[in-house]
Design an enzyme around this catalytic site. Structure first.
Site, PDB file in Angstrom:
ATOM      1  N   SER A 291     -15.320 122.039  94.027  1.00 57.45           N
ATOM      2  CA  SER A 291     -15.680 120.492  94.267  1.00 57.45           C
ATOM      3  C   SER A 291     -16.874 120.255  95.112  1.00 57.45           C
ATOM      4  O   SER A 291     -18.048 120.930  94.906  1.00 57.45           O
ATOM      5  CB  SER A 291     -14.333 119.665  94.822  1.00 57.45           C
ATOM      6  OG  SER A 291     -14.729 118.536  94.709  1.00 57.45           O
TER       7      SER A 291
ATOM      8  N   ASP B 192     -19.821 114.224  93.134  1.00 58.51           N
ATOM      9  CA  ASP B 192     -19.791 115.447  93.924  1.00 58.51           C
ATOM     10  C   ASP B 192     -20.029 116.622  93.062  1.00 58.51           C
ATOM     11  O   ASP B 192     -20.308 116.355  91.710  1.00 58.51           O
ATOM     12  CB  ASP B 192     -18.576 115.439  94.849  1.00 58.51           C
ATOM     13  CG  ASP B 192     -17.309 115.520  93.767  1.00 58.51           C
ATOM     14  OD1 ASP B 192     -17.481 115.070  92.709  1.00 58.51           O
ATOM     15  OD2 ASP B 192     -16.295 116.049  94.330  1.00 58.51           O
TER      16      ASP B 192
ATOM     17  N   GLU C 266      -9.145 106.786  96.772  1.00 59.04           N
ATOM     18  CA  GLU C 266      -9.266 107.400  98.168  1.00 59.04           C
ATOM     19  C   GLU C 266     -10.531 106.871  98.637  1.00 59.04           C
ATOM     20  O   GLU C 266     -11.538 106.722  98.019  1.00 59.04           O
ATOM     21  CB  GLU C 266      -9.251 108.854  98.241  1.00 59.04           C
ATOM     22  CG  GLU C 266      -7.810 109.367  97.709  1.00 59.04           C
ATOM     23  CD  GLU C 266      -7.768 110.977  98.225  1.00 59.04           C
ATOM     24  OE1 GLU C 266      -6.951 110.995  98.873  1.00 59.04           O
ATOM     25  OE2 GLU C 266      -8.564 111.818  97.761  1.00 59.04           O
ATOM     26  N   ALA C 267     -10.791 106.706  99.996  1.00 60.46           N
ATOM     27  CA  ALA C 267     -12.078 106.316 100.494  1.00 60.46           C
ATOM     28  C   ALA C 267     -13.060 107.168 100.357  1.00 60.46           C
ATOM     29  O   ALA C 267     -14.320 106.394 100.170  1.00 60.46           O
ATOM     30  CB  ALA C 267     -11.785 106.042 102.166  1.00 60.46           C
TER      31      ALA C 267
ATOM     32  N   ARG D 253      -2.925 113.098 111.531  1.00 58.05           N
ATOM     33  CA  ARG D 253      -2.274 113.825 110.627  1.00 58.05           C
ATOM     34  C   ARG D 253      -2.866 115.162 110.388  1.00 58.05           C
ATOM     35  O   ARG D 253      -3.918 115.389 110.605  1.00 58.05           O
ATOM     36  CB  ARG D 253      -2.073 112.997 109.042  1.00 58.05           C
ATOM     37  CG  ARG D 253      -3.341 112.573 108.489  1.00 58.05           C
ATOM     38  CD  ARG D 253      -3.256 112.259 107.079  1.00 58.05           C
ATOM     39  NE  ARG D 253      -3.060 113.221 106.040  1.00 58.05           N
ATOM     40  CZ  ARG D 253      -4.248 113.795 105.719  1.00 58.05           C
ATOM     41  NH1 ARG D 253      -5.400 113.704 106.093  1.00 58.05           N
ATOM     42  NH2 ARG D 253      -3.840 114.899 104.867  1.00 58.05           N
ATOM     43  N   PRO D 254      -2.072 116.231 110.061  1.00 57.40           N
ATOM     44  CA  PRO D 254      -2.462 117.411 109.919  1.00 57.40           C
ATOM     45  C   PRO D 254      -3.123 117.320 108.461  1.00 57.40           C
ATOM     46  O   PRO D 254      -2.948 116.721 107.533  1.00 57.40           O
ATOM     47  CB  PRO D 254      -1.380 118.368 109.824  1.00 57.40           C
ATOM     48  CG  PRO D 254      -0.241 117.379 109.405  1.00 57.40           C
ATOM     49  CD  PRO D 254      -0.590 116.058 109.913  1.00 57.40           C
ATOM     50  N   SER D 255      -4.530 118.042 108.469  1.00 54.65           N
ATOM     51  CA  SER D 255      -5.182 118.053 107.356  1.00 54.65           C
ATOM     52  C   SER D 255      -4.290 118.937 106.045  1.00 54.65           C
ATOM     53  O   SER D 255      -3.659 119.917 106.757  1.00 54.65           O
ATOM     54  CB  SER D 255      -6.657 118.752 107.255  1.00 54.65           C
ATOM     55  OG  SER D 255      -7.144 119.242 106.373  1.00 54.65           O
TER      56      SER D 255
ATOM     57  N   THR E 194      -5.898 120.455 103.882  1.00 57.83           N
ATOM     58  CA  THR E 194      -6.956 121.518 103.335  1.00 57.83           C
ATOM     59  C   THR E 194      -7.659 122.206 104.209  1.00 57.83           C
ATOM     60  O   THR E 194      -8.408 123.160 103.908  1.00 57.83           O
ATOM     61  CB  THR E 194      -8.013 120.596 102.508  1.00 57.83           C
ATOM     62  OG1 THR E 194      -8.727 119.845 103.340  1.00 57.83           O
ATOM     63  CG2 THR E 194      -7.540 119.716 101.349  1.00 57.83           C
TER      64      THR E 194
ATOM     65  N   ARG F 222      -6.253 115.675 111.710  1.00 51.30           N
ATOM     66  CA  ARG F 222      -7.679 114.402 111.679  1.00 51.30           C
ATOM     67  C   ARG F 222      -6.965 113.327 112.432  1.00 51.30           C
ATOM     68  O   ARG F 222      -5.955 112.790 112.234  1.00 51.30           O
ATOM     69  CB  ARG F 222      -7.585 114.178 110.032  1.00 51.30           C
ATOM     70  CG  ARG F 222      -8.565 115.234 109.215  1.00 51.30           C
ATOM     71  CD  ARG F 222      -8.803 114.423 107.955  1.00 51.30           C
ATOM     72  NE  ARG F 222      -8.872 115.565 106.911  1.00 51.30           N
ATOM     73  CZ  ARG F 222      -9.905 116.416 106.835  1.00 51.30           C
ATOM     74  NH1 ARG F 222     -10.989 116.328 107.844  1.00 51.30           N
ATOM     75  NH2 ARG F 222     -10.181 117.422 105.884  1.00 51.30           N
TER      76      ARG F 222
HETATM   77  P1  NG1 Z   1      -6.966 116.595 104.006  1.00 48.88           P
HETATM   78  O1  NG1 Z   1      -7.759 117.544 104.387  1.00 48.88           O
HETATM   79  O2  NG1 Z   1      -5.610 116.718 103.625  1.00 48.88           O
HETATM   80  O3  NG1 Z   1      -7.489 115.402 104.729  1.00 48.88           O
HETATM   81  C1  NG1 Z   1      -9.031 116.049 102.037  1.00 48.88           C
HETATM   82  C2  NG1 Z   1      -9.304 114.527 102.022  1.00 48.88           C
HETATM   83  C3  NG1 Z   1      -8.377 114.006 100.772  1.00 48.88           C
HETATM   84  C4  NG1 Z   1      -8.530 114.752  99.322  1.00 48.88           C
HETATM   85  C5  NG1 Z   1      -8.462 116.155  99.777  1.00 48.88           C
HETATM   86  C6  NG1 Z   1      -8.446 116.873  98.478  1.00 48.88           C
HETATM   87  C7  NG1 Z   1     -10.081 112.857 103.708  1.00 48.88           C
HETATM   88  C8  NG1 Z   1      -9.442 112.475 105.262  1.00 48.88           C
HETATM   89  N1  NG1 Z   1      -9.006 113.751 103.271  1.00 48.88           N
HETATM   90  O4  NG1 Z   1      -7.646 116.333 102.439  1.00 48.88           O
HETATM   91  O5  NG1 Z   1      -8.761 112.698 100.873  1.00 48.88           O
HETATM   92  O6  NG1 Z   1      -9.747 114.513  98.713  1.00 48.88           O
HETATM   93  O7  NG1 Z   1      -9.226 116.728 100.879  1.00 48.88           O
HETATM   94  O8  NG1 Z   1     -10.019 117.463  98.601  1.00 48.88           O
HETATM   95  O9  NG1 Z   1     -11.181 112.391 103.133  1.00 48.88           O
HETATM   96 ZN    ZN Z   2     -14.828 116.796  93.405  1.00 51.63          ZN
END
Ligand code: NG1
Ligand code: ZN
Length: 540
Positions: A67, A280, A376-377, A504-506, A508, A513
């Protein structure tokens, strides 16, 4: 498991060994990492895709992409038969397979157990559709998925270069026997472009389209947009920048860069156009932007698409006299700007649901509505329409007692549905939908932006010892652990008018975050920083 399957698998394991000590989890983005560390996991994914297809007795997809990540990364995601993300229960099998080492005996024991558990016979039919983005590493990774799936007597549909949403679309069409459209790339463009043209042709007084400059992130979207650009040249002038001929994939360009740094991408002239957008690297995210009269960069993100799409659809439902029997809703995550939620709920009277981060949660919730708009934003989103809604539209169109205006509105909704890729967020489909709505509503980007003012916000990444120490509830808006963290956040937030913050924990990245919004940028920054400090203290 047959002897031949075992032999083929053993060969693959030898060719692409698992590096020592590596752990990889199937998350919101599937498996994603540096491309050179991925070949071994492609073997596991190929097997899983074959199994999933056999169990569902339908075609499933495997998309090779990372991505918006840099060129040196790559990844893979499976697509379920209806074009949606892989069912959550199967993520467990993906993770189990990722844990297993290269021992062919252990691996085949696990696979035989799984086949028994899932009632798969060695000679069951399977079909896996594979596509990949423009990364150099992609063809090799795709070939490994292919060989692993073929070891289990599975037919491969090799689409080669495609955007992620195109593959989702193809899988859905293939399994729907053409009801949703034709599964080829030509079928995809034909459906979208025909619907776009129809919607223009049927709409009286539609505003002329201003030329649009697209930043294609030096990715797969560039070549796909080039095809569409020609087909639609009669209606809209599209210019494609960052088309991969000069710059690098996602480097200082693309939707993620523009959203994250709140600035225009490199490689695009900022004076000649009134409308810009960025997609993207795999063309599933879209962000619009423009330079205003004061020479300021202005961004239109995912929340803005929700508002625009929901406004248009709510208006057309009303005109078609369908507003009372159709349930329309918008699904957001906690990252949506508070003002967008406010505008939707209090000005537009459209209900808003908040779900945890990750498109699968948004998509799932959107199924609760006749028209579920979700973004999503960061610009990833789409709209889904229930079959009841589609029947109601058809009834209006076929009812001679309905007025010309009512039928026109119903017809506009029908055409709009055909522009949208209901399977997944799709930058190309969302772009066409946005363009046509702006023209129908006679809005320019400034008018769209002026629908409401965003609250200033700040996002921070915090490195902690163990991010799983933070557990959340209420669609990730409140923390349950560590103890007292939420009390501290509540207390900080109470000092800022219109303040809001959460952590919140990410899913990815190995970070936590922090998000904060408040009446001024200074206050949003302060609040985010204070929350960061308590997070650091309480996760030591
Ligand atoms: P995480 O890393 O869980 O915040 C991020 C994006 C999501 C989504 C995923 C998958 C933010 C705050 N978070 O997730 O919206 O796109 O990656 O790619 O942008
Ligand atoms: Zn993408």
């Amino acid at each position: 498991m047959t002897h031949i399957a075992k032999e083929k698998l053993a060969t693959l394991l030898m060719e692409y060994p698992k590096p020592a000590g590596i752990v990889m989890g199937y998350g919101t983005a599937g498996f994603r990492a540096r491309a050179d560390t991925l070949p071994w996991i492609m073997i596991r994914i190929g097997i899983l895709a074959a199994f999933r297809s056999k169990v569902k007795r339908a075609c499933v997809g495997a998309m090779i992409t990372a991505s918006h990540n840099p060129e040196y990364d790559n990844g893979v995601k499976l697509i379920d038969p209806y074009g949606e993300m892989l069912e959550q229960a199967w993520e467990v099998y993906a993770n189990n397979l990722s844990v297993l080492d290269d021992d062919i005996h252990i691996l085949s024991d696990y696979l035989e157990n799984l086949m028994n558990q899932l009632n798969i016979q060695a000679n069951d039919e399977g079909i896996v559709a594979i596509a990949y983005d423009t990364r150099q590493s992609s063809p090799l990774l795709a070939s490994i998925v292919k060989r692993a799936a073929q070891a289990f007597y599975t037919t491969i549909m090799d689409f080669e270069l495609m955007t992620t949403p195109q593959l989702h679309y193809a899988v859905r069409c293939y399994n729907d026997n053409g009801t949703y459209g034709h599964y080829t790339e030509a079928g995809y463009f034909d459906k979208l472009c025909t619907a776009f043209q129809n919607l223009i042709e049927m709409t009286p007084n539609i505003q002329r389209f201003e030329p649009l400059a697209i930043d294609a992130a030096n990715g797969i979207g560039a070549m796909k947009l080039a095809y569409m650009r020609q087909t639609l040249a009669k209606y809209i002038h599209i210019e494609i920048f960052n088309d991969g001929t000069r710059g690098h994939l996602n480097e200082k360009c693309g939707a993620d860069y523009v959203k994250l740094y709140q600035k225009a991408p490199d490689g695009i002239p900022l004076t000649n156009y009134s409308k810009y957008c960025s997609i993207d690297g795999d063309a599933d995210r879209l962000i619009y932007f423009f330079i205003d009269k004061n020479n300021q960069f202005r961004l239109l993100d995912g929340d803005r698409f929700s508002v625009l799409f929901a406004s248009f659809l709510a208006m057309k439902l009303k005109e078609a006299k369908l507003a009372d029997d159709v349930k329309i809703g918008v699904i957001q995550t906690a990252y949506a700007n508070g003002r967008s939620t406010d505008y939707l709920v209090n000005k537009m009277h459209v209900p808003v649901a908040c779900v945890p981060t990750g498109v699968k949660h948004l998509h799932h919730k959107a199924l609760d509505y006749d028209i579920g708009v979700y973004f999503e934003a960061n610009g990833h989103g789409t709209v889904i329409f229930s079959s009841e809604l589609k029947s109601k539209i058809k009834m209006v169109l076929e009812d001679p007692k309905r007025t010309v205006e009512e039928r026109l509105a119903a017809n506009q909704i029908r055409a709009f549905i055909n522009i949208i890729n209901e399977t997944v967020g799709d930058a190309i489909a969302d772009l066409l939908a946005t363009e046509v709505i702006l023209s129908i509503l006679h809005l320019n980007l400034e008018g769209w932006l002026n629908l409401y003012d965003d609250l200033p916000q700040r996002q921070l990444k915090v490195a902690v010892r163990d991010r799983t120490m933070i557990q959340t509830t209420d669609a990730e808006r409140r923390c349950v652990t560590p103890p007292h963290l939420q009390d501290c956040i509540d207390e900080l937030v109470s000092k800022y008018p219109s303040g809001r913050a959460f952590v919140r924990p990410s899913g990815t990245e190995d970070i936590v975050r922090v998000y904060a919004e408040a009446l001024t940028q200074q206050e949003a920054d302060d609040l985010a920083d204070k929350v960061r400090v308590v997070v650091e203290q309480l996760t030591k």
